[in-house]
Design an enzyme around this catalytic site. Structure first.
Site, PDB file in Angstrom:
ATOM      1  N   GLU A  96      -5.612   1.249  -8.807  1.00 44.38           N
ATOM      2  CA  GLU A  96      -5.053   0.344  -7.799  1.00 44.38           C
ATOM      3  C   GLU A  96      -4.720  -1.004  -8.417  1.00 44.38           C
ATOM      4  OE1 GLU A  96      -4.127   1.085  -4.823  1.00 44.38           O
ATOM      5  OE2 GLU A  96      -5.178   2.968  -4.438  1.00 44.38           O
TER       6      GLU A  96
ATOM      7  N   ASP B  19       3.237  -1.890  -1.295  1.00 44.04           N
ATOM      8  CA  ASP B  19       3.034  -0.771  -2.219  1.00 44.04           C
ATOM      9  C   ASP B  19       4.343   0.003  -2.373  1.00 44.04           C
ATOM     10  OD1 ASP B  19       3.304   0.967  -0.042  1.00 44.04           O
ATOM     11  OD2 ASP B  19       1.259   1.717  -0.141  1.00 44.04           O
TER      12      ASP B  19
END
Length: 157
Positions: A27, A36
């Site tokens: 991440e 994202d």
């Protein structure tokens, strides 16, 4: 404290440590909100709940969110898996749930195979989860390979 209790605590701590390492590596740490690859507002170590674009959090706040989100992921794994899991497999599944969500995990062939006792086939399913909005993402390929390796740990070749 009994030996059995110490082993359970050690196994849980081991799973949490492994999952934290996998999640934080893939991440990455982003103290400021960003979108994202599929456009979801995200912050810290992939946290997606209650994120406002323009928001910035401290490292301590990000670590707290990571711990809470991983706790939720482990709870989801524990709710849906009907078999005992060694720490590495539990960590792999928690990392997976952290990324795709409980709903997708609960409906997955991976879970069905795992609960049917087909552990290797379940772990192999991880390789299929490398797409976001129909696009194969290199980061997901690498993450799933790491999760699969953890999932398969301890199984005969």
């Amino acid at each position: 404290m009994s030996l059995k209790h110490r082993i359970v605590i050690g196994g849980a701590a081991g799973a949490l440590s492994l999952a934290t390492a996998v999640v934080s590596q893939f991440e990455g740490y982003h103290p400021s909100a960003y979108r994202d690859p599929v456009g979801i507002p995200t912050i810290c170590y992939g946290h997606t709940g209650d994120v406002d674009m323009g928001q910035t959090l401290s490292r301590a706040e990000c670590k707290e969110l990571l711990a809470e989100d991983l706790g939720d992921a482990f709870d989801a794994v524990d709710r849906h898996v009907d078999t005992d899991l060694p720490p590495a497999r539990r960590a792999a599944l928690a990392s997976f749930v952290y990324n795709v969500g409980e709903g997708k995990f609960a409906r997955s062939t991976l879970l069905k195979r795992l609960n049917a006792g087909k552990v290797r086939a379940a772990c192999d399913e991880l390789d299929r989860w490398v797409y976001a909005k129909g696009r194969k993402l290199g980061g997901l390929v690498k993450r799933r390979a790491a999760e699969r390796k953890l999932c398969l740990r301890g199984l005969d070749p």
